[in-house]
Design an enzyme around this catalytic site. Structure first.
Site, PDB file in Angstrom:
ATOM      1  N   TYR A  47       0.804  -1.150  -0.092  1.00 50.80           N
ATOM      2  CA  TYR A  47      -0.027   0.152   0.109  1.00 50.80           C
ATOM      3  C   TYR A  47       0.868   1.232   0.063  1.00 50.80           C
ATOM      4  O   TYR A  47       0.526   2.245  -0.668  1.00 50.80           O
ATOM      5  CB  TYR A  47      -1.009   0.049   1.076  1.00 50.80           C
ATOM      6  CG  TYR A  47      -1.696   1.292   1.325  1.00 50.80           C
ATOM      7  CD1 TYR A  47      -2.900   1.407   0.641  1.00 50.80           C
ATOM      8  CD2 TYR A  47      -1.254   2.465   2.152  1.00 50.80           C
ATOM      9  CE1 TYR A  47      -3.729   2.541   0.685  1.00 50.80           C
ATOM     10  CE2 TYR A  47      -1.841   3.640   2.139  1.00 50.80           C
ATOM     11  CZ  TYR A  47      -3.385   3.599   1.799  1.00 50.80           C
ATOM     12  OH  TYR A  47      -4.030   4.834   1.606  1.00 50.80           O
ATOM     13  N   ASP A  59      -8.421  -3.703  -1.481  1.00 52.66           N
ATOM     14  CA  ASP A  59      -9.382  -2.903  -1.925  1.00 52.66           C
ATOM     15  C   ASP A  59      -9.126  -1.401  -2.632  1.00 52.66           C
ATOM     16  O   ASP A  59      -9.897  -1.080  -3.539  1.00 52.66           O
ATOM     17  CB  ASP A  59     -10.446  -2.437  -0.629  1.00 52.66           C
ATOM     18  CG  ASP A  59      -9.721  -1.698   0.355  1.00 52.66           C
ATOM     19  OD1 ASP A  59      -9.980  -0.631   0.636  1.00 52.66           O
ATOM     20  OD2 ASP A  59      -8.821  -2.531   1.024  1.00 52.66           O
ATOM     21  N   LYS A 107     -11.368  -9.257   5.035  1.00 53.07           N
ATOM     22  CA  LYS A 107     -11.934  -7.919   5.179  1.00 53.07           C
ATOM     23  C   LYS A 107     -12.707  -7.416   3.915  1.00 53.07           C
ATOM     24  O   LYS A 107     -12.053  -7.306   2.989  1.00 53.07           O
ATOM     25  CB  LYS A 107     -10.977  -6.981   5.821  1.00 53.07           C
ATOM     26  CG  LYS A 107     -11.571  -5.597   6.028  1.00 53.07           C
ATOM     27  CD  LYS A 107     -10.469  -4.710   6.633  1.00 53.07           C
ATOM     28  CE  LYS A 107     -10.923  -3.137   6.954  1.00 53.07           C
ATOM     29  NZ  LYS A 107      -9.974  -2.230   7.139  1.00 53.07           N
TER      30      LYS A 107
END
Length: 528
Positions: A263, A298, A370
Site C-alpha cells: 500500500y 480494496d 475484510k
C-alpha cells in the site's frame, strides 16, 4: 457459509500459492539485507524509550538519528543502547535522555560483550513480556465476553479529537458495532516520526499516538463490559513508521492493524526497500501480539477497473498471505482485503460481486477476510447509496465474510455524522439477520454466470502471478501492474532511511520473536 460452494480448480489454487511463495521469497532475500531507521526506532521503543526532547522530537528519533549520522546504525541501535547502558550504569530511557542533552552515544568506551548481551537480553525479555501480558488480557476478555456474529461490523471514527472519538466509538458500539477503527489524520503515513501524547486536532482523522491508543482502549474496555461483548480496536501501521506503530499497538492492546505489504509503495510513493523491510518487522510484532492484520487490496479498485482488474486483487491476496506467513503470522491473523466496487450500472454486477467474494472466501477459508464497501461509485444520492450498501451487506453475509467495513450513505458527501453511522449499522443488522443462513440454502449452477466468472478470475490470477514470478515483484510494481500506478524501483519517500546491515548487526527483539514464532527469513511460516 453453507456447503453449497463454487467448484474451484484446486490444482490452480495450489499453483497460485506456489507462485506467490516464490515471489515472496525473492522479496525476503532483499528484506534480510536491510534495516531501516523505523525498525531501529521500534527497537528503542520496545527497550522502554519514550517521551520527547526539549524541541518535541521523540526520543527514539533522537538516539537513532544520532547513531545514523555517525554512520554506525548498520550495527543496530540495540547494541549502542546496551553499550551505553553498560558504560553509564543507566537504563536505556536515561541513556536516551542523556543523548537529548548532548551525549555522543557512539563515542562511549566499548564495554564487555557479555555485559552488553546481558543488557540486551534483559530489555528484550521485558518488552516481550509486556506484549504477552496484553495478549493474555485480550484472550481472557474475549473468552469471557465473546464477540458479535460474523461478519463483524466495523466502523470508523475520525473527528480529529481523540476525546470526541471516544464518545463516537462508544455510541457506535452501543448501537451494534463490533470493531472501531480510529482513522489516521491525513498524511500521517508520511511523517518519519510518531507524534507524542493525546491530540485534539487532525485533518480527516486523528493522530495515531500511544497515548491515543491507550485512551481509546480504555474507553472500549468500558463499553465492552456495558454491552456484554468484546469491542475490537483498529489503527493503521502503514507508512514510514509502520513497525513503531505496530509496537505501540501491541503494548496498548489493539486488536487489528491495517498492515499491507504494498500500500505505501503504490499509494504513498514510499521507497520499496523501506516498505518491504518495515512490513516484515511490523508483521512479526503483530504476529507475536496476536493482532489481526488488514491488507489493502480494496484500494486497487479505486484507481483501476473493478471488473477488469479483479485478478490483481486475488493475486495480491496470495502475495500478502505468503509475506505474512514468512513473518510468523498465522492464517487466523490474515485479514486479506477485497471490495464491492463494481460500477452499479454493470448488468448482473451483483452476480460478479458474489463470484469474487465467494472465490476469495473459499481460497482462504481460515483467514478473517475484510470486505470493503462501495466508495468509488457512490454519489450524492444518499438513498441510492443506502441501497448499494444493502446489496454489499447481502453479499457479505451470503459469502461468509469475516470483517465487514460498513458503507456510509453519505460516503461521497462528508465525514459521517453519528446518525449516518447508526443508519448504516441498522442497515447491516437488518440484512444480515434476515439472510443469516442464506449461504447454506443455495447452490451455484455449474454453467452459470457466477461459476464461470470465478473460474475466469482464477485463471487470470495464475497467469498474472506467473508473470510476476518471472519479472520480480518490484519491477512489476514499477511497470504499473497493480492499481494502474507506477512507482520507481529505487527512490521514493524514506529511501534515505534504509541501511544495509553490517556483519555484526543485532536486533535481539526480532531474533527472539522469530525464534518463538517459529518463523525465519527463509520463509517458514505456518505449515499448510
Amino acid at each position: 457459509m453453507g456447503n453449497q460452494q463454487l467448484t474451484l480448480d484446486l490444482e490452480k489454487v495450489a499453483r497460485a500459492r506456489e507462485l506467490a511463495r516464490s515471489i515472496a521469497l525473492q522479496v525476503q532475500q532483499e528484506i534480510d539485507q536491510n534495516t531501516t531507521v523505523s525498525i531501529e526506532r521500534t527497537v528503542a521503543r520496545l527497550f522502554g524509550i519514550d517521551g520527547t526532547n526539549a524541541n518535541g522530537v521523540p526520543l527514539p528519533n533522537v538516539v537513532v538519528d544520532q547513531v545514523a549520522e555517525a554512520g554506525q546504525l548498520q550495527r543496530g541501535i540495540a547494541y549502542w543502547l546496551a553499550n551505553g547502558a553498560a558504560a553509564l550504569g543507566k537504563a536505556p530511557q536515561q541513556v536516551a535522555e542523556a543523548c537529548a542533552q548532548g551525549l555522543d552515544l557512539c563515542s562511549l568506551r566499548v564495554q564487555d560483550p557479555n555485559r552488553v548481551a546481558e543488557i540486551m537480553e534483559t530489555y528484550t525479555s521485558q518488552a516481550l513480556q509486556a506484549i504477552k501480558e496484553q495478549r493474555r488480557v485480550r484472550e481472557e476478555a474475549v473468552a469471557r465476553l465473546g464477540m458479535g456474529p460474523r461478519p463483524l461490523k466495523y466502523v470508523i471514527v475520525a473527528s480529529g479529537n481523540i476525546f470526541e472519538d471516544v464518545k463516537q466509538a462508544q455510541s457506535a458500539a452501543r448501537h451494534g458495532a463490533d470493531i472501531i477503527a480510529v482513522i489516521r489524520t491525513t498524511a500521517q503515513s508520511l511523517l518519519d516520526y510518531v507524534p507524542y501524547g493525546t491530540t485534539t486536532e487532525g485533518f480527516g482523522g486523528t493522530y495515531a499516538t500511544q497515548a491515543n491508543f491507550k485512551l481509546m482502549r480504555q474507553a472500549l474496555d468500558e463499553v465492552s463490559e456495558e454491552v456484554g461483548r468484546y469491542i475490537q480496536l483498529v489503527n493503521y501501521c502503514s507508512g514510514l513508521c509502520m513497525p513503531e506503530i505496530a509496537a505501540m499497538g501491541a503494548l496498548e492492546r489493539l486488536d487489528m492493524m491495517l498492515n499491507d505489504a504494498m500500500y505505501g509503495i503504490l499509494f504513498r510513493d514510499i521507497n520499496m526497500d523501506r516498505t518491504f523491510a518495515d512490513q516484515y518487522f511490523s508483521r512479526m510484532i503483530n504476529a507475536y501480539a496476536g493482532i489481526v492484520i488488514n491488507t489493502g487490496e480494496d484500494n486497487y479498485l479505486t484507481t483501476a477497473d473493478a471488473f477488469e482488474q479483479a485478478h490483481t486483487v486475488l493475486a495480491s491476496n496470495f502475495i500478502n498471505e505468503q509475506l505474512g506467513l514468512q513473518a510468523g503470522l498465522r492464517n487466523w491473523q490474515l485479514g486479506l482485503g477485497h471490495a464491492f466496487e463494481l460500477d452499479p450500472n454493470t448488468p448482473n454486477g451483483l452476480l460478479y460481486e458474489i463470484a469474487m467474494a465467494q472465490t476469495i472466501r473459499q481460497i482462504f477459508p481460515e483467514a478473517p477476510l475484510k470486505y470493503m464497501p462501495p466508495t468509488k461509485h457512490m454519489t450524492g444520492d444518499i438513498f441510492l447509496g443506502h441501497v448499494q450498501n444493502a446489496m454489499f451487506n447481502l453479499v457479505s453475509v451470503l459469502t461468509g465474510q469475516s470483517i465487514h467495513l460498513l458503507g456510509m450513505l453519505t460516503e461521497a458527501i462528508h465525514t459521517p455524522h453519528l446518525s449516518d453511522r447508526i443508519l448504516s449499522i441498522e442497515n447491516a443488522q437488518y440484512v444480515m439477520d434476515n439472510a443469516r443462513d442464506l449461504g447454506g440454502e443455495i447452490s451455484f449452477r455449474p454453467d452459470g454466470i457466477i461459476q464461470k466468472r470465478s473460474a475466469e478470475i482464477l485463471d487470470q490470477t495464475v497467469e498474472f502471478l506467473g508473470d510476476i514470478a518471472a519479472k520480480g515483484l518490484k519491477r512489476a510494481i514499477s511497470e504499473g501492474w497493480f492499481a494502474d500506478i507506477k512507482r520507481p524501483v529505487a527512490g521514493g519517500k524514506g529511501s534515505d532511511g534504509v541501511i544495509s546491515k553490517g556483519l555484526d548487526y543485532v536486533n535481539p527483539i526480532m531474533e527472539e520473536m522469530r525464534r518463538e514464532l517459529g518463523s525465519n527469513s527463509a520463509g517458514k511460516g505456518e505449515e499448510r
